[in-house]
Design a protein around this motif. Sequence first.
Motif, PDB file in Angstrom:
ATOM      1  N   LYS A  16      -2.757  -1.555  12.296  1.00  0.00           N
ATOM      2  CA  LYS A  16      -1.839  -2.654  13.102  1.00  0.00           C
ATOM      3  C   LYS A  16      -2.347  -4.252  12.315  1.00  0.00           C
ATOM      4  O   LYS A  16      -3.383  -4.472  12.136  1.00  0.00           O
ATOM      5  CB  LYS A  16      -2.119  -2.748  14.376  1.00  0.00           C
ATOM      6  CG  LYS A  16      -1.357  -3.698  15.254  1.00  0.00           C
ATOM      7  CD  LYS A  16      -1.344  -3.592  16.805  1.00  0.00           C
ATOM      8  CE  LYS A  16      -0.377  -4.453  17.386  1.00  0.00           C
ATOM      9  NZ  LYS A  16      -0.618  -4.035  18.999  1.00  0.00           N
ATOM     10  N   ASN A  17      -1.012  -4.917  12.031  1.00  0.00           N
ATOM     11  CA  ASN A  17      -1.369  -6.110  11.563  1.00  0.00           C
ATOM     12  C   ASN A  17      -2.227  -6.440  10.078  1.00  0.00           C
ATOM     13  O   ASN A  17      -2.692  -7.351   9.803  1.00  0.00           O
ATOM     14  CB  ASN A  17      -2.249  -7.217  12.394  1.00  0.00           C
ATOM     15  CG  ASN A  17      -1.294  -7.351  13.718  1.00  0.00           C
ATOM     16  OD1 ASN A  17      -0.291  -7.366  13.783  1.00  0.00           O
ATOM     17  ND2 ASN A  17      -2.059  -7.411  14.863  1.00  0.00           N
ATOM     18  N   LYS A  18      -2.059  -5.094   9.461  1.00  0.00           N
ATOM     19  CA  LYS A  18      -2.725  -5.038   8.109  1.00  0.00           C
ATOM     20  C   LYS A  18      -1.789  -5.041   6.843  1.00  0.00           C
ATOM     21  O   LYS A  18      -0.600  -4.464   7.357  1.00  0.00           O
ATOM     22  CB  LYS A  18      -3.591  -3.826   8.146  1.00  0.00           C
ATOM     23  CG  LYS A  18      -4.781  -3.644   8.861  1.00  0.00           C
ATOM     24  CD  LYS A  18      -5.745  -4.716   8.892  1.00  0.00           C
ATOM     25  CE  LYS A  18      -6.951  -4.686   9.651  1.00  0.00           C
ATOM     26  NZ  LYS A  18      -8.083  -5.947   9.806  1.00  0.00           N
ATOM     27  N   THR A  19      -2.048  -5.616   5.761  1.00  0.00           N
ATOM     28  CA  THR A  19      -1.068  -5.539   4.903  1.00  0.00           C
ATOM     29  C   THR A  19      -1.574  -4.254   3.850  1.00  0.00           C
ATOM     30  O   THR A  19      -2.644  -4.009   3.401  1.00  0.00           O
ATOM     31  CB  THR A  19      -1.246  -6.693   3.845  1.00  0.00           C
ATOM     32  OG1 THR A  19      -0.920  -8.018   4.688  1.00  0.00           O
ATOM     33  CG2 THR A  19      -0.624  -6.805   2.630  1.00  0.00           C
ATOM     34  N   ILE A  20      -0.717  -3.606   3.543  1.00  0.00           N
ATOM     35  CA  ILE A  20      -0.565  -2.233   3.025  1.00  0.00           C
ATOM     36  C   ILE A  20       0.052  -2.284   1.584  1.00  0.00           C
ATOM     37  O   ILE A  20       1.264  -2.608   1.696  1.00  0.00           O
ATOM     38  CB  ILE A  20      -0.184  -1.061   3.929  1.00  0.00           C
ATOM     39  CG1 ILE A  20      -0.731  -1.202   5.331  1.00  0.00           C
ATOM     40  CG2 ILE A  20      -0.580   0.340   3.142  1.00  0.00           C
ATOM     41  CD1 ILE A  20      -2.116  -1.076   5.498  1.00  0.00           C
ATOM     42  N   LEU A  21      -0.595  -1.543   0.573  1.00  0.00           N
ATOM     43  CA  LEU A  21      -0.098  -1.608  -0.697  1.00  0.00           C
ATOM     44  C   LEU A  21       0.134   0.128  -0.758  1.00  0.00           C
ATOM     45  O   LEU A  21      -0.827   0.709  -0.924  1.00  0.00           O
ATOM     46  CB  LEU A  21      -0.840  -2.055  -1.732  1.00  0.00           C
ATOM     47  CG  LEU A  21      -0.313  -1.633  -3.313  1.00  0.00           C
ATOM     48  CD1 LEU A  21       0.926  -2.649  -3.696  1.00  0.00           C
ATOM     49  CD2 LEU A  21      -1.749  -2.370  -4.473  1.00  0.00           C
ATOM     50  N   ILE A  22       1.388   0.469  -1.081  1.00  0.00           N
ATOM     51  CA  ILE A  22       1.819   1.828  -1.336  1.00  0.00           C
ATOM     52  C   ILE A  22       1.636   2.040  -2.745  1.00  0.00           C
ATOM     53  O   ILE A  22       2.663   1.364  -3.463  1.00  0.00           O
ATOM     54  CB  ILE A  22       2.901   2.411  -0.601  1.00  0.00           C
ATOM     55  CG1 ILE A  22       2.761   2.113   0.960  1.00  0.00           C
ATOM     56  CG2 ILE A  22       3.034   3.722  -0.824  1.00  0.00           C
ATOM     57  CD1 ILE A  22       4.178   2.506   1.513  1.00  0.00           C
ATOM     58  N   ILE A  23       1.079   2.883  -3.348  1.00  0.00           N
ATOM     59  CA  ILE A  23       1.063   3.041  -5.008  1.00  0.00           C
ATOM     60  C   ILE A  23       2.055   4.553  -5.166  1.00  0.00           C
ATOM     61  O   ILE A  23       1.693   5.720  -4.602  1.00  0.00           O
ATOM     62  CB  ILE A  23      -0.054   3.492  -5.630  1.00  0.00           C
ATOM     63  CG1 ILE A  23      -0.938   2.193  -5.447  1.00  0.00           C
ATOM     64  CG2 ILE A  23      -0.194   3.744  -6.858  1.00  0.00           C
ATOM     65  CD1 ILE A  23      -0.440   0.994  -6.284  1.00  0.00           C
ATOM     66  N   ASP A  24       2.839   4.527  -5.968  1.00  0.00           N
ATOM     67  CA  ASP A  24       3.521   5.817  -6.336  1.00  0.00           C
ATOM     68  C   ASP A  24       3.698   5.694  -7.959  1.00  0.00           C
ATOM     69  O   ASP A  24       3.536   4.526  -8.646  1.00  0.00           O
ATOM     70  CB  ASP A  24       5.050   5.824  -5.873  1.00  0.00           C
ATOM     71  CG  ASP A  24       5.583   7.350  -5.745  1.00  0.00           C
ATOM     72  OD1 ASP A  24       5.061   8.084  -6.293  1.00  0.00           O
ATOM     73  OD2 ASP A  24       6.914   7.155  -5.503  1.00  0.00           O
ATOM     74  N   ASP A  25       4.012   6.742  -8.606  1.00  0.00           N
ATOM     75  CA  ASP A  25       4.084   7.068  -9.748  1.00  0.00           C
ATOM     76  C   ASP A  25       5.278   6.546 -10.439  1.00  0.00           C
ATOM     77  O   ASP A  25       5.793   5.670 -11.525  1.00  0.00           O
ATOM     78  CB  ASP A  25       3.592   8.219 -10.609  1.00  0.00           C
ATOM     79  CG  ASP A  25       4.345   9.509 -10.116  1.00  0.00           C
ATOM     80  OD1 ASP A  25       5.041   9.322  -9.010  1.00  0.00           O
ATOM     81  OD2 ASP A  25       4.129  10.667 -10.481  1.00  0.00           O
ATOM     82  N   VAL A  26       6.499   7.364  -9.924  1.00  0.00           N
ATOM     83  CA  VAL A  26       7.920   6.782 -10.347  1.00  0.00           C
ATOM     84  C   VAL A  26       8.910   6.848  -9.135  1.00  0.00           C
ATOM     85  O   VAL A  26       8.738   7.735  -8.293  1.00  0.00           O
ATOM     86  CB  VAL A  26       8.445   8.207 -11.085  1.00  0.00           C
ATOM     87  CG1 VAL A  26       9.968   7.919 -11.966  1.00  0.00           C
ATOM     88  CG2 VAL A  26       7.405   8.273 -12.504  1.00  0.00           C
ATOM     89  N   CYS A  27       9.526   5.903  -9.133  1.00  0.00           N
ATOM     90  CA  CYS A  27      10.728   5.615  -8.302  1.00  0.00           C
ATOM     91  C   CYS A  27      12.055   6.014  -8.832  1.00  0.00           C
ATOM     92  O   CYS A  27      12.410   5.261  -9.917  1.00  0.00           O
ATOM     93  CB  CYS A  27      10.735   4.177  -7.917  1.00  0.00           C
ATOM     94  SG  CYS A  27      11.818   3.798  -6.522  1.00  0.00           S
ATOM     95  N   THR A  28      12.801   6.723  -8.296  1.00  0.00           N
ATOM     96  CA  THR A  28      14.069   7.026  -8.680  1.00  0.00           C
ATOM     97  C   THR A  28      15.401   6.577  -7.853  1.00  0.00           C
ATOM     98  O   THR A  28      15.687   5.642  -7.977  1.00  0.00           O
ATOM     99  CB  THR A  28      14.207   8.711  -9.025  1.00  0.00           C
ATOM    100  OG1 THR A  28      13.289   8.967  -9.947  1.00  0.00           O
ATOM    101  CG2 THR A  28      15.718   8.915  -9.408  1.00  0.00           C
ATOM    102  N   THR A  29      15.486   7.235  -6.604  1.00  0.00           N
ATOM    103  CA  THR A  29      16.324   6.973  -5.644  1.00  0.00           C
ATOM    104  C   THR A  29      15.379   5.966  -4.518  1.00  0.00           C
ATOM    105  O   THR A  29      16.329   5.228  -3.758  1.00  0.00           O
ATOM    106  CB  THR A  29      17.013   8.303  -5.111  1.00  0.00           C
ATOM    107  OG1 THR A  29      16.071   8.755  -4.418  1.00  0.00           O
ATOM    108  CG2 THR A  29      17.753   8.971  -6.009  1.00  0.00           C
TER     109      THR A  29
END
Length: 218
Positions: free
Chosen positions: A178-191
């Motif tokens: 809650k009230n935190k800044t989150i960075l999501i990491i992924d390798d490849v984005c398609t759709t």
Amino acid sequence: MGVRYFKELVKDIFYPKDYSCVFCRWPLEKEYLCIMCRDKLIEVNGEKHIKIENETLNVNYIFLYSGYAVELIQKLKYKSDFRVGEIFAEYICNFIKSKCLENIDYITYIPMHRIDERKRKYNQCKVISKYISDYYDIDMIDTLIKTKRTKDQIGLSKNQRFRNLENVFRVKENLDIKNKTILIIDDVCTTGSTLYYCKKELQKLDPKEIIILTVCAR
């Protein structure tokens, strides 16, 4: 002498790294890409805006999914070449710095189903995230669980990809972002379907901001 520097020094002594170019094998010092091969890796540092379910998903990415970037993804994903994880982390850290995104509370990543991760023996997104976490000294946390094994997304239409991932992810119990800044990491984005559902799950816990950053985008 900093603690992190000392740890790296100890690791280099007892577990010497193969400092050579991942492509041409040219011997190097403290690097995994020679200048010639690095020049062939085209850095874009772009942003993709994907319309999904009357929402716009904003995805930051470093490379287009083509050429040398694809080869690097495959080396990490299917050949267990963890040097590539460090290469990607280097580019991502430079991107974070250039966009003034250092005020991140937690780093997380797209999960794999436990059976698939057991077969591969690692999650490539977690590998990249760990290197970024170590560099910035930001906690990497497990936030999501992939509850179902899904069909391979290759060959599926955009709508099929979207439905294929419905109700597949859920947040872990006792997770407090809650009230935190989150960075999501992924390798490849398609759709963007995977990222959309993961972000939607995390939003249930009222984070301050969710930033999505992928290595490549198609």
